[in-house]
Design an enzyme around this catalytic site. Structure first.
Site, PDB file in Angstrom:
ATOM      1  N   CYS A  78     -17.170  16.623   4.957  1.00 17.89           N
ATOM      2  CA  CYS A  78     -18.587  16.458   5.366  1.00 17.89           C
ATOM      3  C   CYS A  78     -18.694  16.309   6.882  1.00 17.89           C
ATOM      4  O   CYS A  78     -19.775  16.228   7.450  1.00 17.89           O
ATOM      5  CB  CYS A  78     -19.196  15.232   4.671  1.00 17.89           C
ATOM      6  N   HIS A 137      -4.462  -4.323  -2.268  1.00 10.46           N
ATOM      7  CA  HIS A 137      -4.804  -4.053  -0.860  1.00 10.46           C
ATOM      8  C   HIS A 137      -4.957  -2.561  -0.597  1.00 10.46           C
ATOM      9  O   HIS A 137      -5.044  -2.145   0.560  1.00 10.46           O
ATOM     10  CB  HIS A 137      -3.737  -4.646   0.088  1.00 10.46           C
ATOM     11  N   VAL A 156       0.837  -1.208   0.000  1.00 16.61           N
ATOM     12  CA  VAL A 156       0.000   0.000   0.000  1.00 16.61           C
ATOM     13  C   VAL A 156       0.871   1.257   0.000  1.00 16.61           C
ATOM     14  O   VAL A 156       0.375   2.359   0.180  1.00 16.61           O
ATOM     15  CB  VAL A 156      -0.949  -0.005   1.237  1.00 16.61           C
ATOM     16  N   ASP A 157       2.200   1.057  -0.243  1.00 18.45           N
ATOM     17  CA  ASP A 157       3.134   2.187  -0.086  1.00 18.45           C
ATOM     18  C   ASP A 157       3.251   3.082  -1.318  1.00 18.45           C
ATOM     19  O   ASP A 157       3.851   4.158  -1.255  1.00 18.45           O
ATOM     20  CB  ASP A 157       4.531   1.661   0.337  1.00 18.45           C
TER      21      ASP A 157
HETATM   22  C1  BV8 Z   1     -10.539 -11.697   2.953  1.00 14.68           C
HETATM   23  C2  BV8 Z   1      -3.383  -3.704   3.786  1.00 14.68           C
HETATM   24  C3  BV8 Z   1     -12.752 -12.452   2.587  1.00 14.68           C
HETATM   25  C4  BV8 Z   1      -3.430  -3.005   5.090  1.00 14.68           C
HETATM   26  C5  BV8 Z   1      -3.156  -6.096   4.186  1.00 14.68           C
HETATM   27  C6  BV8 Z   1     -10.304 -14.912   9.934  1.00 14.68           C
HETATM   28  C7  BV8 Z   1     -11.212 -13.875   9.771  1.00 14.68           C
HETATM   29  C8  BV8 Z   1     -11.233 -13.096   8.624  1.00 14.68           C
HETATM   30  C9  BV8 Z   1     -10.346 -13.362   7.604  1.00 14.68           C
HETATM   31  C10 BV8 Z   1      -9.448 -14.381   7.778  1.00 14.68           C
HETATM   32  C11 BV8 Z   1      -9.412 -15.166   8.916  1.00 14.68           C
HETATM   33  N1  BV8 Z   1      -8.398 -16.081   8.760  1.00 14.68           N
HETATM   34  C12 BV8 Z   1      -7.800 -15.895   7.581  1.00 14.68           C
HETATM   35  C13 BV8 Z   1      -8.432 -14.884   6.976  1.00 14.68           C
HETATM   36  C14 BV8 Z   1      -8.129 -14.353   5.692  1.00 14.68           C
HETATM   37  C15 BV8 Z   1      -7.164 -13.190   5.914  1.00 14.68           C
HETATM   38  C16 BV8 Z   1      -5.774 -13.757   6.012  1.00 14.68           C
HETATM   39  O1  BV8 Z   1      -5.271 -14.216   5.005  1.00 14.68           O
HETATM   40  N2  BV8 Z   1      -5.156 -13.722   7.202  1.00 14.68           N
HETATM   41  C17 BV8 Z   1      -3.803 -14.245   7.317  1.00 14.68           C
HETATM   42  C18 BV8 Z   1      -3.045 -13.468   8.409  1.00 14.68           C
HETATM   43  C19 BV8 Z   1      -3.895 -15.742   7.617  1.00 14.68           C
HETATM   44  N3  BV8 Z   1      -7.319 -12.384   4.744  1.00 14.68           N
HETATM   45  C20 BV8 Z   1      -8.193 -11.372   4.759  1.00 14.68           C
HETATM   46  O2  BV8 Z   1      -8.816 -11.001   5.731  1.00 14.68           O
HETATM   47  C21 BV8 Z   1      -8.382 -10.691   3.403  1.00 14.68           C
HETATM   48  N4  BV8 Z   1      -9.783 -10.602   3.101  1.00 14.68           N
HETATM   49  O3  BV8 Z   1     -10.130 -12.809   3.123  1.00 14.68           O
HETATM   50  O4  BV8 Z   1     -11.847 -11.389   2.610  1.00 14.68           O
HETATM   51  C22 BV8 Z   1     -13.229 -12.625   3.998  1.00 14.68           C
HETATM   52  C23 BV8 Z   1     -13.924 -11.605   4.578  1.00 14.68           C
HETATM   53  C24 BV8 Z   1     -14.420 -11.785   5.873  1.00 14.68           C
HETATM   54  C25 BV8 Z   1     -14.188 -12.973   6.559  1.00 14.68           C
HETATM   55  C26 BV8 Z   1     -13.441 -14.003   5.960  1.00 14.68           C
HETATM   56  C27 BV8 Z   1     -12.961 -13.821   4.678  1.00 14.68           C
HETATM   57  C28 BV8 Z   1      -7.794  -9.306   3.428  1.00 14.68           C
HETATM   58  C29 BV8 Z   1      -6.300  -9.406   3.541  1.00 14.68           C
HETATM   59  C30 BV8 Z   1      -5.685  -8.026   3.305  1.00 14.68           C
HETATM   60  C31 BV8 Z   1      -5.116  -7.493   4.594  1.00 14.68           C
HETATM   61  N5  BV8 Z   1      -4.427  -6.222   4.328  1.00 14.68           N
HETATM   62  N6  BV8 Z   1      -2.582  -4.918   3.920  1.00 14.68           N
HETATM   63  C32 BV8 Z   1      -2.113  -2.376   5.424  1.00 14.68           C
HETATM   64  O5  BV8 Z   1      -1.084  -2.686   4.788  1.00 14.68           O
HETATM   65  O6  BV8 Z   1      -2.112  -1.532   6.331  1.00 14.68           O
HETATM   66  S1  BV8 Z   1      -2.229  -7.487   4.249  1.00 14.68           S
HETATM   67  C33 BV8 Z   1      -0.595  -7.162   4.447  1.00 14.68           C
HETATM   68  O7  BV8 Z   1       0.026  -8.454   4.351  1.00 14.68           O
HETATM   69  C34 BV8 Z   1       0.085  -6.334   3.374  1.00 14.68           C
HETATM   70  O8  BV8 Z   1      -0.720  -6.022   2.271  1.00 14.68           O
HETATM   71  C35 BV8 Z   1       1.202  -7.270   2.939  1.00 14.68           C
HETATM   72  O9  BV8 Z   1       1.663  -7.039   1.696  1.00 14.68           O
HETATM   73  C36 BV8 Z   1       0.466  -8.548   3.030  1.00 14.68           C
HETATM   74  C37 BV8 Z   1       1.189  -9.824   2.881  1.00 14.68           C
HETATM   75  O10 BV8 Z   1       2.353  -9.756   3.617  1.00 14.68           O
HETATM   76  P1  BV8 Z   1       3.712  -9.773   2.763  1.00 14.68           P
HETATM   77  O11 BV8 Z   1       3.619  -8.704   1.734  1.00 14.68           O
HETATM   78  O12 BV8 Z   1       3.941 -11.139   2.278  1.00 14.68           O
HETATM   79  O13 BV8 Z   1       4.769  -9.304   3.823  1.00 14.68           O
HETATM   80  P2  BV8 Z   1       5.539 -10.210   4.872  1.00 14.68           P
HETATM   81  O14 BV8 Z   1       6.247  -9.298   5.815  1.00 14.68           O
HETATM   82  O15 BV8 Z   1       4.605 -11.260   5.402  1.00 14.68           O
HETATM   83  O16 BV8 Z   1       6.627 -10.988   3.988  1.00 14.68           O
HETATM   84  C38 BV8 Z   1       7.671 -10.275   3.377  1.00 14.68           C
HETATM   85  C39 BV8 Z   1       8.531 -11.312   2.674  1.00 14.68           C
HETATM   86  O17 BV8 Z   1       9.569 -10.617   1.984  1.00 14.68           O
HETATM   87  C40 BV8 Z   1       9.216 -12.271   3.635  1.00 14.68           C
HETATM   88  O18 BV8 Z   1       9.058 -13.597   3.150  1.00 14.68           O
HETATM   89  C41 BV8 Z   1      10.689 -11.859   3.597  1.00 14.68           C
HETATM   90  O19 BV8 Z   1      11.558 -12.965   3.691  1.00 14.68           O
HETATM   91  C42 BV8 Z   1      10.799 -11.241   2.245  1.00 14.68           C
HETATM   92  N7  BV8 Z   1      11.826 -10.200   2.129  1.00 14.68           N
HETATM   93  C43 BV8 Z   1      12.230  -9.322   3.075  1.00 14.68           C
HETATM   94  N8  BV8 Z   1      13.175  -8.502   2.547  1.00 14.68           N
HETATM   95  C44 BV8 Z   1      13.347  -8.875   1.258  1.00 14.68           C
HETATM   96  C45 BV8 Z   1      12.486  -9.956   0.978  1.00 14.68           C
HETATM   97  N9  BV8 Z   1      12.432 -10.559  -0.225  1.00 14.68           N
HETATM   98  C46 BV8 Z   1      13.236 -10.071  -1.193  1.00 14.68           C
HETATM   99  N10 BV8 Z   1      14.082  -9.036  -1.003  1.00 14.68           N
HETATM  100  C47 BV8 Z   1      14.171  -8.420   0.201  1.00 14.68           C
HETATM  101  N11 BV8 Z   1      15.041  -7.397   0.366  1.00 14.68           N
END
Ligand code: BV8
Length: 245
Positions: A149, A118, A102-103
């Protein structure tokens, strides 16, 4: 860094290329990732703050978190990984980017064909009217920010438990189903529904290439997985692709 002939061949100019990025692509710009050791803010985890319930309970706290992130991102620059992806858009006629971030750094790097699936933390949405306001001021002059508003503004992002924009999702599914190559960069591949995109692409016959610092649940599924920094691997890959044209 070596890339096999089959990987270079997968980047044939006529191919439909989709790139999928997560927080890791912005790490080298100094933007904290979600699940890395820098993923905490005060004592909160992102999953505790990036929810409608947290916002409704304490809009002030949630906006302080976003204002802190905007402050970091406002000083950040796109890194060579963002720039390599922007250059790919110039090389491949059938190129699209889907980002979970979202950056806004992909836009600043020059990528235009993208889906910010996202949302974007530089945009606020009126909780009453739904109108979206772009606001790059940081720090924000008032927290929480209000709409003209009189109602509260919320970050125009998708929180945990919220559905993704149906239009964005439909467009993303179309791209994933039709692509010849899916390049997945910097995501831990745990957040649904985006975490399922690589498997969908694979099942639709695409070549799946992962670039990530560490193994993820995707690594065993990918046709190839490079463990390294996106800001180093992507420019090296692009160099090889261009040298092969
Ligand atoms: C949905 C915006 C249908 C906000 C984000 C229980 C209740 C409700 C829902 C759920 C539930 N259980 C599961 C869910 C589904 C849930 C989910 O998946 N939860 C996860 C935690 C299990 N998903 C949702 O809720 C989604 N909606 O399912 O709707 C629904 C509706 C109601 C009820 C049920 C279902 C909505 C998900 C969106 C959330 N919003 N962001 C904000 O940013 O403020 S998510 C957030 O995580 C960011 O967008 C981020 O991008 C995203 C994923 O994380 P990553 O990008 O992968 O980042 P992370 O740090 O994890 O990993 C970074 C990687 O990079 C690492 O592997 C690292 O090794 C690597 N790395 C680091 N440095 C480098 C590198 N690689 C290369 N080079 C480098 N230099």
């Amino acid at each position: 860094m070596e890339f096999s002939a089959s990987i270079i061949a997968a980047f044939d100019p006529a191919k439909k290329i989709v790139v999928l990025t997560g927080a890791g692509i912005s790490a080298e710009s100094g933007v904290p990732t979600f699940r890395g050791e820098d993923g905490l803010w005060r004592r909160y985890r992102a999953e505790e703050l990036a929810t409608l319930a947290a916002f409704e309970a304490n809009p002030q706290l949630v906006w302080e978190w976003y204002d802190w992130r905007r402050g970091i991102i406002g000083k950040a620059e796109p890194n060579p990984g963002h720039k390599a992806i922007a250059e790919m858009e110039q090389i491949f006629p059938y190129f699209s980017l889907i980002t979970q971030n979202v950056d806004g750094l992909h836009r600043r790097a020059g990528t235009t064909r993208l889906i910010e699936i996202h949302g974007n933390l530089w945009q606020g949405r009126c909780v009453r009217e739904g109108r979206v306001h772009e606001d790059y001021r940081c720090p924000l002059p008032e927290i929480p920010p209000m709409c003209t508003c009189g109602a509260l503004l919320r970050p125009h992002v998708v929180w945990f438990g919220e559905s993704l924009d149906q239009g964005d999702l439909a467009r993303a599914y179309g791209l994933i189903e039709e692509c010849d190559l899916l390049l997945v960069v910097g995501t831990s591949a745990v957040v649904q529904p985006v975490a399922s995109f690589p498997l969908m692409a694979k099942q639709a016959g695409a070549f799946v290439l992962e670039v990530n610092m560490e193994p993820t649940p995707l690594s065993s599924l990918a046709d190839a997985s490079f463990h390294g920094k996106a800001g180093e691997v992507l420019p090296a890959l692009l160099q090889k692709i261009k040298g092969h044209r």
